[in-house]
Write a protein that holds these residues in place. Structure first.
Motif, PDB file in Angstrom:
ATOM      1  N   VAL A 167      23.147  63.008  32.948  1.00  0.00           N
ATOM      2  CA  VAL A 167      23.978  61.818  32.962  1.00  0.00           C
ATOM      3  C   VAL A 167      23.344  60.844  31.988  1.00  0.00           C
ATOM      4  O   VAL A 167      22.146  60.573  32.064  1.00  0.00           O
ATOM      5  N   VAL A 168      24.159  60.327  31.075  1.00  0.00           N
ATOM      6  CA  VAL A 168      23.705  59.292  30.145  1.00  0.00           C
ATOM      7  C   VAL A 168      24.576  58.076  30.422  1.00  0.00           C
ATOM      8  O   VAL A 168      25.796  58.155  30.317  1.00  0.00           O
ATOM      9  N   GLN A 224      22.050  49.352  33.440  1.00  0.00           N
ATOM     10  CA  GLN A 224      20.734  48.841  33.093  1.00  0.00           C
ATOM     11  C   GLN A 224      19.654  49.191  34.100  1.00  0.00           C
ATOM     12  O   GLN A 224      18.472  49.054  33.810  1.00  0.00           O
ATOM     13  N   ASN A 225      20.028  49.670  35.254  1.00  0.00           N
ATOM     14  CA  ASN A 225      19.049  49.934  36.287  1.00  0.00           C
ATOM     15  C   ASN A 225      19.132  51.394  36.721  1.00  0.00           C
ATOM     16  O   ASN A 225      20.140  51.827  37.276  1.00  0.00           O
ATOM     17  N   LYS A 226      18.062  52.147  36.476  1.00  0.00           N
ATOM     18  CA  LYS A 226      18.059  53.574  36.799  1.00  0.00           C
ATOM     19  C   LYS A 226      18.200  53.809  38.298  1.00  0.00           C
ATOM     20  O   LYS A 226      18.906  54.725  38.726  1.00  0.00           O
ATOM     21  N   ALA A 232      21.861  53.386  39.285  1.00  0.00           N
ATOM     22  CA  ALA A 232      22.640  54.538  38.820  1.00  0.00           C
ATOM     23  C   ALA A 232      22.344  55.764  39.674  1.00  0.00           C
ATOM     24  O   ALA A 232      23.259  56.511  40.051  1.00  0.00           O
ATOM     25  N   ALA A 233      21.086  55.983  40.011  1.00  0.00           N
ATOM     26  CA  ALA A 233      20.707  57.124  40.857  1.00  0.00           C
ATOM     27  C   ALA A 233      21.332  56.999  42.242  1.00  0.00           C
ATOM     28  O   ALA A 233      21.792  57.995  42.816  1.00  0.00           O
ATOM     29  N   ASN A 234      21.373  55.781  42.771  1.00  0.00           N
ATOM     30  CA  ASN A 234      22.005  55.565  44.080  1.00  0.00           C
ATOM     31  C   ASN A 234      23.497  55.855  44.038  1.00  0.00           C
ATOM     32  O   ASN A 234      24.067  56.359  45.007  1.00  0.00           O
ATOM     33  N   GLN A 235      24.135  55.536  42.916  1.00  0.00           N
ATOM     34  CA  GLN A 235      25.559  55.847  42.778  1.00  0.00           C
ATOM     35  C   GLN A 235      25.776  57.354  42.782  1.00  0.00           C
ATOM     36  O   GLN A 235      26.715  57.850  43.403  1.00  0.00           O
ATOM     37  N   LEU A 236      24.923  58.089  42.081  1.00  0.00           N
ATOM     38  CA  LEU A 236      25.028  59.551  42.097  1.00  0.00           C
ATOM     39  C   LEU A 236      24.798  60.086  43.503  1.00  0.00           C
ATOM     40  O   LEU A 236      25.500  60.993  43.958  1.00  0.00           O
ATOM     41  N   LYS A 279      20.099  67.489  35.771  1.00  0.00           N
ATOM     42  CA  LYS A 279      18.677  67.676  35.494  1.00  0.00           C
ATOM     43  C   LYS A 279      17.968  66.332  35.381  1.00  0.00           C
ATOM     44  O   LYS A 279      16.832  66.177  35.809  1.00  0.00           O
ATOM     45  N   ASP A 280      18.658  65.345  34.796  1.00  0.00           N
ATOM     46  CA  ASP A 280      18.032  64.040  34.643  1.00  0.00           C
ATOM     47  C   ASP A 280      19.092  62.977  34.441  1.00  0.00           C
ATOM     48  O   ASP A 280      20.243  63.268  34.107  1.00  0.00           O
ATOM     49  N   LEU A 281      18.677  61.739  34.640  1.00  0.00           N
ATOM     50  CA  LEU A 281      19.506  60.568  34.444  1.00  0.00           C
ATOM     51  C   LEU A 281      18.880  59.785  33.291  1.00  0.00           C
ATOM     52  O   LEU A 281      17.723  59.369  33.366  1.00  0.00           O
TER      53      LEU A 281
END
Length: 131
Positions: free
Chosen positions: A16-17, A21-23, A26-30, A40-42
């Protein structure tokens, strides 16, 4: 989600690219959508950094057979600048009229039909793309 599971099962590396602004956010949304283990990575491209530069800074090599899947014309242009293939999806933020101006390699109504693209279908069989 089933499409992502199929692609991951084929040992394709999915990233995911995002310009969020906040990893952690974004990770919580996933995680909220049950997608955190699909990738594999964000990769975060915090403005003013471009997605192109964020991708180029990663420790993997891009190939002409790699794909960038997006719902924005800007991301389709990024794929062209990176010399990789682009798939525009119509289920997101921009409509067909806007997306076609970026000349994507493929346009799909949504991600669920990605396996209809012959190069993706072949990759799922041979596991040769995104290694």
């Amino acid at each position: 989600k089933p499409v992502l599971e199929q692609l991951k099962a084929a040992n394709l590396n999915l990233y995911v690219v995002t310009a969020r602004q906040n990893k952690a956010t974004a990770a919580n949304q996933l995680k909220k959508f049950g997608l955190v283990n699909s990738f594999k990575d964000l990769i975060i491209a915090s403005p003013p950094e471009t997605k192109k530069n964020a991708i180029k800074q990663q420790d993997f090599k891009l190939y002409e057979t790699d794909f960038l899947i997006s719902d924005t014309a800007e991301d389709i242009q990024t794929a062209k600048e990176l010399n990789i293939k682009s798939i525009a999806v119509l289920s997101g933020i921009q409509n067909r009229v806007h997306l076609v101006t970026a000349h994507p390699d493929y346009i799909l109504n949504d991600i669920s039909s990605i396996s209809l693209i012959s190069e993706i279908k072949e990759a799922m069989k041979t596991q040769t793309i995104w290694k």
